[in-house]
Every structure is written in C-alpha cells, then in structure tokens.
Enzyme design. Structure first.
Site, PDB file in Angstrom:
ATOM      1  N   HIS A 189       4.764 -14.833 -10.485  1.00 43.03           N
ATOM      2  CA  HIS A 189       5.276 -13.945  -9.598  1.00 43.03           C
ATOM      3  C   HIS A 189       4.311 -13.104  -8.873  1.00 43.03           C
ATOM      4  O   HIS A 189       3.446 -12.884  -9.539  1.00 43.03           O
ATOM      5  CB  HIS A 189       6.738 -13.376 -10.301  1.00 43.03           C
ATOM      6  CG  HIS A 189       7.342 -12.468  -9.383  1.00 43.03           C
ATOM      7  ND1 HIS A 189       6.968 -11.082  -8.684  1.00 43.03           N
ATOM      8  CD2 HIS A 189       8.668 -12.588  -8.657  1.00 43.03           C
ATOM      9  CE1 HIS A 189       7.905 -10.647  -7.877  1.00 43.03           C
ATOM     10  NE2 HIS A 189       8.929 -11.604  -8.029  1.00 43.03           N
ATOM     11  N   ASP A 205       4.955 -12.339 -19.073  1.00 41.68           N
ATOM     12  CA  ASP A 205       5.848 -11.750 -18.069  1.00 41.68           C
ATOM     13  C   ASP A 205       7.376 -12.508 -18.512  1.00 41.68           C
ATOM     14  O   ASP A 205       7.424 -13.574 -18.257  1.00 41.68           O
ATOM     15  CB  ASP A 205       5.694 -12.155 -16.401  1.00 41.68           C
ATOM     16  CG  ASP A 205       6.669 -11.806 -15.779  1.00 41.68           C
ATOM     17  OD1 ASP A 205       7.624 -11.134 -16.214  1.00 41.68           O
ATOM     18  OD2 ASP A 205       6.537 -12.356 -14.536  1.00 41.68           O
ATOM     19  N   GLN A 214      11.959 -13.208 -16.317  1.00 40.70           N
ATOM     20  CA  GLN A 214      13.116 -14.228 -16.022  1.00 40.70           C
ATOM     21  C   GLN A 214      13.521 -14.907 -17.507  1.00 40.70           C
ATOM     22  O   GLN A 214      14.662 -15.228 -17.724  1.00 40.70           O
ATOM     23  CB  GLN A 214      12.551 -15.389 -15.339  1.00 40.70           C
ATOM     24  CG  GLN A 214      13.333 -16.354 -14.572  1.00 40.70           C
ATOM     25  CD  GLN A 214      14.265 -15.398 -13.716  1.00 40.70           C
ATOM     26  OE1 GLN A 214      15.270 -15.565 -13.808  1.00 40.70           O
ATOM     27  NE2 GLN A 214      13.780 -15.038 -12.633  1.00 40.70           N
ATOM     28  N   LYS A 234      17.614  -8.200 -14.426  1.00 40.53           N
ATOM     29  CA  LYS A 234      18.019  -9.690 -14.576  1.00 40.53           C
ATOM     30  C   LYS A 234      18.753  -9.938 -16.124  1.00 40.53           C
ATOM     31  O   LYS A 234      19.273 -11.034 -16.195  1.00 40.53           O
ATOM     32  CB  LYS A 234      16.724 -10.498 -14.659  1.00 40.53           C
ATOM     33  CG  LYS A 234      16.178 -10.312 -13.281  1.00 40.53           C
ATOM     34  CD  LYS A 234      14.505 -11.313 -13.314  1.00 40.53           C
ATOM     35  CE  LYS A 234      13.814 -10.880 -12.351  1.00 40.53           C
ATOM     36  NZ  LYS A 234      14.343 -11.288 -10.948  1.00 40.53           N
ATOM     37  N   CYS A 240       8.477 -14.775  -4.054  1.00 40.33           N
ATOM     38  CA  CYS A 240       7.404 -13.872  -4.436  1.00 40.33           C
ATOM     39  C   CYS A 240       6.452 -14.869  -5.404  1.00 40.33           C
ATOM     40  O   CYS A 240       6.013 -14.569  -6.152  1.00 40.33           O
ATOM     41  CB  CYS A 240       7.896 -12.644  -5.097  1.00 40.33           C
ATOM     42  SG  CYS A 240       8.753 -11.561  -4.029  1.00 40.33           S
TER      43      CYS A 240
END
Length: 407
Positions: free
Chosen positions: A124, A201, A204, A227, A365
């Site tokens: 991202h 990261d 998600q 999220k 993104c």
C-alpha cells in the site's frame, strides 16, 4: 465460550446494513477499505462521552481518572490482541499510515546514503511513500521484491534482496488488493539474519488472522481500527522495547516529555514518548471495544465463513467470460480483485451502486502493483463476517447486468 456466528443476530448489530441504496437493499462489499461499525463500538464511545469524559493522564479529578482508565484499558486490549509482552510496546496513532510514518521518521538518524529498504511490489502507498521520503532526503535505496503469478510473495527473491546494506524490510501481512497472506515469520527471520529491522503492515490482516507478534518476532507491527469494525482516526504501532528505544521522537508536545526548560528537554519513555498532545481518546476506546467485539467470536468459524464467501464469489466470477481475477494464492484473505475485459472498473462500480452493491474501484493505493499486473485499476469486492451468500448472489447478478449495459 466463543460466540456463535449467527448472521441474523450479527447483522442486527449493524443498523447501516438494513438501509437501502437506490431503492435496493445495501450489499456492502467494501470491507477492505473500511468495515462497518457495530452498536457495541458506537455505544462505547457515546457512553464514555456522555458519562465520563475528560483529558487523559495527569488529571487528579474523577472524570480524568475514569477516562484514563478506559483509554489505557484500550491499550491493554490491543496488547492482548497482538500478544505483545507489555502495554509499553503499544503506541496509539491516528491510523496505520501514521504508524508507518512514525517509524520512518524515527529511523532517519540511522540511514546513510546507500542504505537499503526492502519492500514488495504489492505494498500500500502508506508502506511506500514514507520510505521514499528517506530515499529523497537521506539517500536510501528502495529495493523491490516481485510477486509470483498467483500473487504470492517470491520468498527466494526476498532472500536475494536482503543483504548487508539492508536497514529495514517492510512488508504487508495481507495484500489489500490480492488478498495474499505473507509468511511474516519467515520474512522476519530473513531480515534479522542480515541485521535489519522488519516492519509488518497488518492493517488488512488484523481482522482476518490470529496475530502473535512474539511468535512472528518482528520489530514493528501496524494495525488500524477502521478495518477491525472500529472507528477511523485510530491505529496502533507495536514495537519491541529495543526497537522503540532506538527511535527518535516523532512529534513534540505535551505528554512525550519528562522535563522542558529554556535550554534543554528530556523525553518520556515509550509509549508516551510517541504520543504527543491530546490523543484520540474516544477513538481508542472504540478501538478497544471493536477488539472485544471481534474477539468474542470463534475466529476459526469466522475465517471459514469468509473463505466460503470468497470461494463462492471466485467460482461465480470465474464462470463469466472476460473476467480476470487478480490474486489466487493459497490461503488468501477474503479480497477479490478483478477486471472485466473492455470495461473500466469505475464504470463497473458505479453501475453496481445502482443495484445497491458497494465495491471499490481504482488502484487501491497500490500503483506499483497495478503496474506489475499491467492494469491501471481493478474492481474489488471484499468480505466481512456479516456478509452472506445471498449477497454474493446479488453481487454477481448486478455484475452481469452491468456487463450487459457496458458490452
């Protein structure tokens, strides 16, 4: 005992799911961008604001103490969610983007011209642009790891990319476009073997996987609230005690200091060292409530349900001529990106909206990944625990109607 995944009961906790869009029942399939928020989370913030709201820390009155207890209680919930060793490892940020910028800013003193930062092509932009700052301003070199044809990370290429000049490896745990799940533990071993830091990261992955940062062994792990059925404007950075101690402060102001004089300043310790000013108090409390709400379910049942939705939608899409699905790696998350031959993804998304179906279209993104895939944009349907098989049917029906209008 874990809560059963009763879809009717779950959906009743999300009033927005009962609304209509353009005269049709809402089918919300944009969960990879932001999930909807249940009553339990909304009530946690509303009740706090109505009954016991004040600024946190250092207050000597009842409301300040109660708010501080709720705020720090949310930090403990994040710690438990990640299985971090201590609350001191958890930094509240305004989201995943700020968390990654915090690390990028914090390591600037460690970066010399020619030092390398290793990324994958499916990152991202929030996990790309902060490292470009280090490239532009400090001479860092960005090295890119490709993905395989099915969208999985090429681990051999990762090993080849990491070397003696690598200062940081920064990788997604789950792609927001392909749904690819990355072996974060193996990536950590590769980074540490070269003496490099690693950031994962998890924005998600957080809502779909059981997380254990101690088992992964990473130096940094990033979460975002919106999220995980929580509010926007809140996220968290996990860091080991050693990694956080090595970072310089990100912002200056109240709370992050010990002593301020006219000719000197001394800084607080983590986590307060990185939380300058009044924090997003209610959002943090909502974040904690979202973790409580999600953690109450049997996560194996949740994953099985989401996987079943993904498999059904994938099979239905695969049966349509002219559809290209992006990302088919084994064990992927419930994210389904696709292209319709001869049709722009924006047109697909706009026509689906006429039928009440909300999907996302664009580059998500992730422009380096779009370039790698040879497209400018994709359409994306993404599933949450409150979605149903009927909604998958409605999505496919709407998509077929849209194709009929556009082709």
């Amino acid at each position: 005992m874990a809560r059963a995944l009763d879809l009717n009961a779950v959906r009743a906790e999300f009033p927005i799911l009962s609304r209509e869009v353009n005269g049709r029942p809402l089918v919300y399939l944009d969960n990879a961008a932001s999930a909807q928020t249940p009553d339990a989370v909304l009530d946690s913030m509303s009740n706090q604001a109505r009954t016991a709201y004040a600024n946190v820390h250092r207050g000597l009155h009842t409301l300040a103490n109660e708010t501080t207890e709720a705020y720090e209680g949310a930090r403990e919930k994040v710690r438990r969610f990640l299985n971090a060793p201590s609350e001191e490892n958890i930094i509240f940020t305004k989201g995943g983007t700020e968390a990654m910028n915090l690390v990028a800013n914090g390591i600037t003193d460690m970066i010399e011209p020619g030092d390398e930062i290793v990324l994958s092509v499916m990152e991202h932009h929030s996990n790309i642009v902060p490292w470009h700052f280090l490239r532009e301003r400090h001479g860092a070199v960005l090295k890119w790891v490709p993905v395989s044809k099915d969208g999985s990370l090429d681990m051999q290429a990762l090993e080849a990319a990491v070397g003696p000049k690598t200062k940081l490896v920064s990788l997604t745990h789950m792609s927001n476009v392909l749904g690819t799940k990355v072996d974060a533990k193996r990536a950590t071993e590769i980074a540490h073997a070269a003496g490099a830091y690693i950031l994962i990261d998890g924005c998600q992955a957080g809502v779909h996987l059981n997380l254990d940062v101690q088992d992964i062994g990473c130096d940094f792990y990033v979460l975002t609230g919106h999220k995980i059925y929580g509010p926007s404007g809140i996220g968290a950075l996990y860091g080991t005690a050693e990694a956080l101690d090595a970072l310089r402060p990100y912002q200056g102001g109240g709370e992050m200091i010990e002593i301020v004089e006219q000719d000197r300043v001394t800084y607080n310790v983590a986590p307060h060292k990185f939380e300058a000013g009044t924090p997003p108090i209610l959002q943090a409390i909502g974040f904690g409530a979202a973790i409580d709400w999600l953690s109450a379910f049997d996560m194996e049942a949740v994953r099985a349900h989401e996987t079943a939705l993904l498999q059904k939608a994938t099979a239905e899409l695969s049966a349509i001529n002219g559809i290209r699905i992006h990302g088919t790696s084994e064990g992927k998350g419930p994210v389904l990106s696709f292209s319709v031959e001869g049709v722009h993804p924006h047109d697909i998304a706009q026509l689906l909206d006429r039928y009440g179906v909300a999907i996302r279209a664009g580059h998500h993104c992730a422009q380096p990944l779009m370039n790698h895939l040879g497209v400018s944009a994709t359409a994306r349907a993404s599933f949450a625990l409150y979605n149903t098989e009927q909604e998958v049917d409605e999505f496919i029906e709407a998509l077929n109607k849209a194709r009929g209008m556009l082709l």
